[in-house]
Design an enzyme around this catalytic site. Structure first.
Site, short mmCIF file in Angstrom:
data_model
loop_
_atom_site.label_atom_id
_atom_site.label_comp_id
_atom_site.label_asym_id
_atom_site.label_seq_id
_atom_site.Cartn_x
_atom_site.Cartn_y
_atom_site.Cartn_z
N PRO A 131 0.58 -1.16 -0.07
CA PRO A 131 0.07 -0.09 0.09
C PRO A 131 0.87 1.29 0.07
CG PRO A 131 -0.93 -1.59 1.47
CD PRO A 131 0.47 -2.20 0.88
N GLU A 245 10.06 -8.85 -17.71
CA GLU A 245 8.83 -8.37 -17.35
C GLU A 245 8.29 -7.22 -18.08
OE1 GLU A 245 8.11 -7.50 -13.40
OE2 GLU A 245 5.94 -6.88 -13.78
N GLY A 342 -17.37 5.77 -32.78
CA GLY A 342 -18.32 6.87 -32.20
C GLY A 342 -18.87 5.92 -31.17
N GLY A 366 4.34 -3.14 -13.82
CA GLY A 366 5.51 -3.27 -14.44
C GLY A 366 6.48 -2.25 -14.48
N GLU A 370 6.53 6.82 -16.29
CA GLU A 370 7.63 8.14 -15.49
C GLU A 370 8.89 7.38 -15.11
OE1 GLU A 370 4.36 7.78 -14.57
OE2 GLU A 370 3.61 9.34 -16.15
C1 LIG Z 1 -3.78 -4.35 -12.33
C2 LIG Z 1 -2.49 -4.17 -11.73
C3 LIG Z 1 -1.48 -5.36 -11.41
C4 LIG Z 1 -0.33 -5.42 -10.78
N1 LIG Z 1 0.30 -6.63 -10.68
C5 LIG Z 1 1.19 -6.24 -9.67
C6 LIG Z 1 1.98 -7.50 -9.31
O1 LIG Z 1 1.81 -8.67 -9.85
N2 LIG Z 1 2.86 -7.47 -8.27
C7 LIG Z 1 3.29 -6.46 -7.66
O2 LIG Z 1 4.34 -6.28 -6.95
N3 LIG Z 1 2.81 -5.01 -8.18
C8 LIG Z 1 1.90 -5.32 -9.26
N4 LIG Z 1 1.21 -4.19 -9.36
C9 LIG Z 1 1.62 -2.80 -8.70
C10 LIG Z 1 2.36 -2.04 -10.05
O3 LIG Z 1 3.45 -2.19 -10.25
C11 LIG Z 1 2.45 -0.43 -9.25
O4 LIG Z 1 1.04 -0.06 -9.15
C12 LIG Z 1 2.99 0.55 -10.19
O5 LIG Z 1 4.55 0.13 -10.04
C13 LIG Z 1 3.09 1.87 -9.49
O6 LIG Z 1 3.35 1.92 -8.32
P1 LIG Z 1 1.99 2.84 -7.12
O7 LIG Z 1 0.83 2.35 -7.66
O8 LIG Z 1 2.45 2.75 -5.78
O9 LIG Z 1 2.48 4.34 -7.51
P2 LIG Z 1 3.17 5.12 -7.19
O10 LIG Z 1 4.51 4.74 -7.09
O11 LIG Z 1 2.62 5.87 -5.67
O12 LIG Z 1 3.00 6.39 -8.37
C14 LIG Z 1 2.15 7.54 -8.31
C15 LIG Z 1 2.57 8.40 -9.46
O13 LIG Z 1 3.51 8.94 -9.19
C16 LIG Z 1 4.66 8.94 -10.05
N5 LIG Z 1 6.05 8.74 -9.60
C17 LIG Z 1 6.50 7.96 -8.59
N6 LIG Z 1 7.63 8.13 -8.32
C18 LIG Z 1 8.14 8.80 -9.25
C19 LIG Z 1 9.54 9.36 -9.61
N7 LIG Z 1 10.58 9.10 -9.04
N8 LIG Z 1 9.53 10.25 -10.74
C20 LIG Z 1 8.50 10.80 -11.49
N9 LIG Z 1 7.10 10.26 -11.06
C21 LIG Z 1 7.12 9.49 -10.04
C22 LIG Z 1 4.27 7.58 -10.96
O14 LIG Z 1 4.81 7.37 -12.14
C23 LIG Z 1 2.79 7.60 -10.76
O15 LIG Z 1 2.43 8.45 -11.77
C24 LIG Z 1 0.12 -4.03 -10.33
C25 LIG Z 1 -0.74 -2.91 -10.31
C26 LIG Z 1 -1.96 -2.89 -11.27
C27 LIG Z 1 -2.91 -1.59 -11.02
#
Ligand SMILES: Cc1cc2nc3c(=O)[nH]c(=O)nc-3n(C[C@H](O)[C@H](O)[C@H](O)COP(=O)(O)OP(=O)(O)OC[C@H]3O[C@@H](n4cnc5c(N)ncnc54)[C@H](O)[C@@H]3O)c2cc1C
Length: 382
Positions: A131, A245, A342, A366, A370
Site C-alpha cells: 500500500p 517483465e 463513435g 511493471g 515516468e
Molecule cells: C492491475 C495491476 C496489476 C499489478 N500487478 C502487480 C503484481 O503482480 N505484483 C506487484 O508487485 N505489483 C503489481 N502491480 C503494482 C504496480 O507495479 C504499481 O502500481 C506500479 O509500480 C506503481 O506503483 P504505485 O501504484 O504505488 O504508484 P506510485 O509509485 O505511488 O506512483 C504514483 C505516481 O507518481 C509517479 N512517480 C512515482 N515516483 C516517481 C518518480 N521518481 N519520478 C516521477 N514520477 C514518479 C508515478 O509514475 C505515478 O504516476 C499491479 C498494479 C496494477 C494496477
C-alpha cells in the site's frame, strides 16, 4: 506487416494457441469478466497444452525452449483475442516468475515447484507492491525476521496479479531492517501456510477477469529452504529480472494495439455516414494512417528487443524504452479507435470497449511510464 522474427515452429505454436483460445477461452471470457477471475480449470488446460513453463527444462515437465519468441507468441495470441487478463496472468507466470525459479532455485526447490508450475497445479505470483510502496521498491515494509530454521513474515501486499488463484508467491521482504536495499530478500510463500491470507479481490477499471488481489502475511513461518537465492540479495535479483517483465508487457501492448487497429479499420470500411464509409473522411484516414505507422514502428523496436533478450544483450534501458513507448502507443491507439467507433466504441458489444479499458493499466504496472523515463534519463547522464 511482415515480421521476420519468427520461424515455422513459432507459427505452428501460434496456431496451437489460437486453437486453445477458441476451445477454452472464448465462450467463457465474458463470464470470467463478470466474476472477476478466470476458472481455475483454464490453468490446468493451459498446462496440459504445454503453455506453462515454456522455458522450463523438460525434465520438470516444461517446454525446454529457452527462446523468448515462444513466450511472445503466447501472450500476443491472447492480446489479439482481446483476452488481456490472460496475457497478463500467463505472462506473469511464464515471463516474470519462471526466471526467478530457474535462475535462483536450488535443485530441491526446482524439483518441488517446477512440475506443478508446468502442469497448472501451481499458479504463481510475485508480490513487490505494498500500500505504501510501488515505484519506490526500496521502501517496502514487509519484514521477514530470522528465527531458527525459519523467517517470520509479516506485512501486506497489494495489486498482486493472480493473487486469488496463486499457490506460490515470491514475496519481496526486508530481512535486515538496517541494510537498506541490501536487506531485501525473496521468500516463497505457499498456499496453506498458517497466517497467509488473501485480502480483497480488487475491483478495477479494466482487466476484469484478472484476479488482482491483496495478500496478507500475519507472522507466517517461512522455512529457510523457501528463500530464493542469497538472503539480502533480493533487490539485485529484481533489477536483473525486471527487463524481461517489461519486455513481456511491451509485446502484449503492441499486439493489442495491432488488434484494435484491425477491428477499427474494418469498422471504418463498414460504417457509413453522410453517404460514405467513415474511413473516407480525411480525419479518419489520417488517424488510421497514424495508427498503422505507430504500430509498425513500435513492433520493429519490440521485435529487436526480443532478439536482444534471446541473445542475452537486452539492457534495462532498452527494456524501459520498449515498455513505455509500446504501452503509451497501446493507450493512444485504443483511445483513437474508440473515437472512430463513435457511440458503438463505448458499448461492450464491440471489442474495442474492453480493449480500451484494459489498455489503461499497461502504462502503470511493471513500472510506470515516468519510472521508465527516469531509467532512460539517468542513463543519458541526467
Ligand atoms: C492491475 C495491476 C496489476 C499489478 N500487478 C502487480 C503484481 O503482480 N505484483 C506487484 O508487485 N505489483 C503489481 N502491480 C503494482 C504496480 O507495479 C504499481 O502500481 C506500479 O509500480 C506503481 O506503483 P504505485 O501504484 O504505488 O504508484 P506510485 O509509485 O505511488 O506512483 C504514483 C505516481 O507518481 C509517479 N512517480 C512515482 N515516483 C516517481 C518518480 N521518481 N519520478 C516521477 N514520477 C514518479 C508515478 O509514475 C505515478 O504516476 C499491479 C498494479 C496494477 C494496477
Amino acid at each position: 506487416m511482415d515480421r521476420d522474427l519468427f520461424e515455422s515452429d513459432h507459427v505452428a505454436f501460434r496456431d496451437a494457441v489460437r486453437h486453445f483460445i477458441e476451445r477454452h477461452v472464448e465462450k467463457d471470457y465474458e463470464r470470467w469478466e463478470r466474476e472477476g477471475l478466470v476458472d481455475r480449470t483454464v490453468w490446468h488446460a493451459a498446462g496440459e497444452a504445454g503453455f506453462l513453463g515454456l522455458s522450463v527444462p523438460d525434465e520438470f515437465g516444461g517446454g525446454g525452449a529457452a527462446d523468448f519468441r515462444y513466450n511472445a507468441v503466447l501472450v500476443e495470441a491472447f492480446a489479439e483475442a482481446n483476452a488481456l487478463s490472460l496475457s497478463s496472468g500467463f505472462g506473469l507466470h511464464n515471463d516474470v516468475v519462471a526466471p526467478y525459479l530457474l535462475e535462483l532455485g536450488t535443485d530441491e526447490q526446482k524439483r518441488r515447484w517446477l512440475p506443478g508450475f508446468c502442469s497448472g497445479d501451481i499458479v504463481t505470483a510475485i508480490a513487490m507492491t505494498e500500500p505504501g510502496a510501488g515505484s519506490d521498491l526500496k521502501a517496502v515494509r514487509t519484514t521477514a525476521r530470522p528465527d531458527g530454521s525459519s523467517y517470520v513474515l509479516s506485512g501486506s501486499k497489494t495489486f498482486i496479479t493472480n493473487g486469488i488463484h496463486s499457490d506460490l508467491v515470491i514475496v519481496v521482504a526486508r530481512t535486515d531492517p538496517d541494510a537498506g536495499s541490501r536487506g531485501i530478500s525473496l521468500l516463497v510463500v505457499e498456499r496453506g501456510m498458517p497466517g497467509f491470507e488473501r485480502g480483497r479481490k480488487l475491483a478495477k477499471a479494466g482487466m476484469h477477469a484478472q484476479d488482482t488481489a491483496e495478500l496478507i502475511f500475519d507472522d507466517v513461518r517461512v522455512p529457510r529452504e523457501n528463500v530464493l537465492g542469497e538472503p539480502g540479495a533480493g533487490f539485485g535479483y529484481l533489477m536483473r529480472n525486471l527487463p524481461q517483465e517489461r519486455l513481456s508487457i511491451a509485446v502484449v501492448a503492441v499486439a493489442a494495439a495491432r488488434a484494435a487497429f484491425g477491428w477499427t479499420a474494418q469498422y471504418c470500411r463498414d460504417r457509413h455516414a453522410f453517404g460514405q464509409p467513415i474511413g473516407s473522411f480525411q480525419n479518419s484516414r489520417f488517424q488510421l494512417a497514424e495508427m498503422a505507422t505507430q504500430v509498425e514502428i513500435t513492433q520493429t523496436y519490440v521485435d529487436r528487443c526480443v532478439r536482444a533478450l534471446n541473445a542475452g544483450t537486452l539492457t534495462a534501458v532498452d527494456a524501459a524504452k520498449a515498455k513505455w513507448w509500446a504501452t503509451e502507443t497501446m493507450k493512444s491507439v485504443a483511445d483513437k479507435c474508440v473515437q472512430l467507433h463513435g457511440g458503438y466504441g463505448y458499448m461492450d458489444e464491440y471489442p474495442i470497449s474492453r480493449a480500451w479499458r484494459d489498455a489503461r493499466v499497461h502504462t502503470i504496472f511493471g513500472g510506470t511510464t515516468e519510472i521508465m523515463k527516469e531509467i532512460i534519463g539517468r542513463d543519458l547522464g541526467f
